[in-house]
Scaffold this motif. Sequence first.
Motif, mmCIF file in Angstrom:
data_model
loop_
_atom_site.group_PDB
_atom_site.id
_atom_site.type_symbol
_atom_site.label_atom_id
_atom_site.label_comp_id
_atom_site.label_asym_id
_atom_site.label_seq_id
_atom_site.Cartn_x
_atom_site.Cartn_y
_atom_site.Cartn_z
ATOM 1 N N ILE A 247 0.872 -1.179 0.000
ATOM 2 C CA ILE A 247 0.000 0.000 0.000
ATOM 3 C C ILE A 247 0.909 1.228 0.000
ATOM 4 C CG2 ILE A 247 -1.815 1.258 1.260
ATOM 5 C CD1 ILE A 247 -2.763 -1.466 0.301
ATOM 6 N N ILE B 30 -2.793 5.526 0.860
ATOM 7 C CA ILE B 30 -4.231 5.470 0.562
ATOM 8 C C ILE B 30 -5.001 6.270 1.602
ATOM 9 C CG2 ILE B 30 -6.241 3.935 0.642
ATOM 10 C CD1 ILE B 30 -4.759 1.958 -1.002
ATOM 11 N N LEU C 108 -8.293 -0.164 -6.878
ATOM 12 C CA LEU C 108 -6.894 -0.097 -6.448
ATOM 13 C C LEU C 108 -5.998 -0.551 -7.588
ATOM 14 C CD1 LEU C 108 -6.678 -1.780 -2.919
ATOM 15 C CD2 LEU C 108 -7.001 0.626 -3.465
ATOM 16 N N LEU D 265 -2.399 1.896 -4.755
ATOM 17 C CA LEU D 265 -2.978 3.242 -4.750
ATOM 18 C C LEU D 265 -4.428 3.177 -5.193
ATOM 19 C CD1 LEU D 265 -0.059 5.193 -6.460
ATOM 20 C CD2 LEU D 265 -0.902 5.590 -4.123
ATOM 21 N N VAL D 266 -5.246 4.134 -4.731
ATOM 22 C CA VAL D 266 -6.623 4.229 -5.212
ATOM 23 C C VAL D 266 -6.587 4.969 -6.544
ATOM 24 C CG1 VAL D 266 -8.918 5.183 -4.792
ATOM 25 C CG2 VAL D 266 -7.588 4.223 -2.888
#
Lengths: 301, 230
Positions: free
Chosen positions: B18, B21, B210, B214-215
Amino acid sequence: MWGGAAMGKHDFSYFFQEGLKNMASHRLMSFTAISMTVGCLLIMGTFTLVAVNTALNLSALANSNEIVAYVDEAWTPEQARALEKQLLKVPNVTAARYISKEEALQAYTEQNPEEELFQDLDPGIFRDRYALTIENLEQIAYTVGQVERVPGVVKVNYYEEMASGIVTVRNVAAIVSAALIGVLFVVSTFIISNTIRLTTYDRREEIAIMKIVGATNGFIRWPFVYEGFLMGVVAAGIAFLLQWGLYAAVTDAIAGNDAQRLFSILPFSRIWAPVLGSFFGAGMAVGIGGSLTAIRRFLEV
Amino acid sequence: MIRLKDVELVYENGTKAIQGITLTIEDGEFVFLVGPSGSGKSTIVKLLTGEILPTFGRVMINGFSIMNIKDRQIPLMRRTLGVVYQDFRLIEKKTVYDNLSFVMRAVGASPREIKERIPRVLHLLDLDDKAQCRPPELSGGEQQRAAIARALVNNPSTVIADEPTGNLDPDRSVELMRLLVKINQMGTTVVVVTHARELVNRFGKRVVTLDEGLVTHDAVGRYVGGRRYG
Ligand SMILES: Nc1ncnc2c1ncn2[C@@H]1O[C@H](COP(=O)(O)OP(=O)(O)O)[C@@H](O)[C@H]1O
Ligand SMILES: [Mg+2]
């Protein structure tokens, strides 16, 4: 979500049943662990009981924590009696019992009734004396030296070899049995711990799910603690019964071969309570100790 | 409410799963979390359940702050969640009923509460006559419903399902999603992780996409983007 009160509540019957189930799920391992613990407790118990009875007989035999200090014949009875205070001042002397010549003679003839030769002895050939009780046998030689230096004391008798022999036997026995018991405890704890580790391994999926749904560590832990506790208690109960049987058998055998009753043995009725208490104490310590070692690691996160 | 703020997660082996986020899910929402394989979806689920801690950033779940939470409170936080795994994670040697009573027991429900609650949950999931079956005797769909029943049985405020349709045929998958929508309509927040594009497009819910930690999209309606998926 169900009542927050449940966070701290101890659901004894649930944990106990789960502990039993755990035990039943590994009958062979549990049986082995219990048998080993029984063996450890029996060895521990037998050692201790032999030591206790031996010590009892040795000290009765030698009366070795008593020494006899003879009083100068030139001293009057009054002077002799006054010595008591001086003797009690010597370190390590806990009691001083005065025995006059007449009493000494009487005791002697009573102890040797068959020796007619001694029956009409003159008390004059005996000396007034003190029977001194020593607290610490290990320092007996030093204490004897100090008693000899008290004015009015002419001679001191004691069973030096017997005393030091008893001290040595007692110390060696204590060290050997402490070491043996220590090793056996570690072995028992290890075996119980491994048995429980096996159960935790079997139940790892359940444990993972309990954690995910929000069971507390305590809730997850308790069944395993009861499992260890149960093994320890069952082992203690079995070991107690076996120890009882063994003790009775040995007592009978000795009584049968020892017509003169040279060796006296404490009856089991006088020792069952401490035996039972220490077996249960040791069994529970080993059981709970084993389960705590087994579950310590896997409860993180 | 679930809130992630500037969350980064680096696994011990150095994988940056991740990469920063920020995401808020309000109470009562229904959210699809989509993205290609390896984009970090399961990692987010693990962050939400407190299985792993963020390397950076803040995670708030139903009033608990994961960074400041005390060990003692983690169980309380987890009781607000019902988690459904792709591989079900049912206990095979327990019946469906016992799988449910076991997790109720684990959070301190009384036998009476258990007896009242389980039949209602089984009925909701159409498993009334499967209560005494063991998971291996059930079909894939039934096992999946049993897993959802277990996630619901403790009455959580949020249900998180990681690839719940992974093992189901398309018809069964639609049926399962309808069920999750129904549960959402009953007031439970629902987060569904999936990469089933058609399914997501059918329901017109909020979709968070995602990619590489990342979104990339966050909008109501369709599964957009994703260079690769599957
Ligand atoms: N326990 C782990 N240790 C190291 N890397 C991991 C671990 N779990 C997942 N990863 C890596 O983190 C990234 C995101 O994985 P994951 O969250 O499982 O993706 P998704 O569920 O979207 O397929 C992937 O590159 C994966 O290989
Ligand atoms: Mg995944």
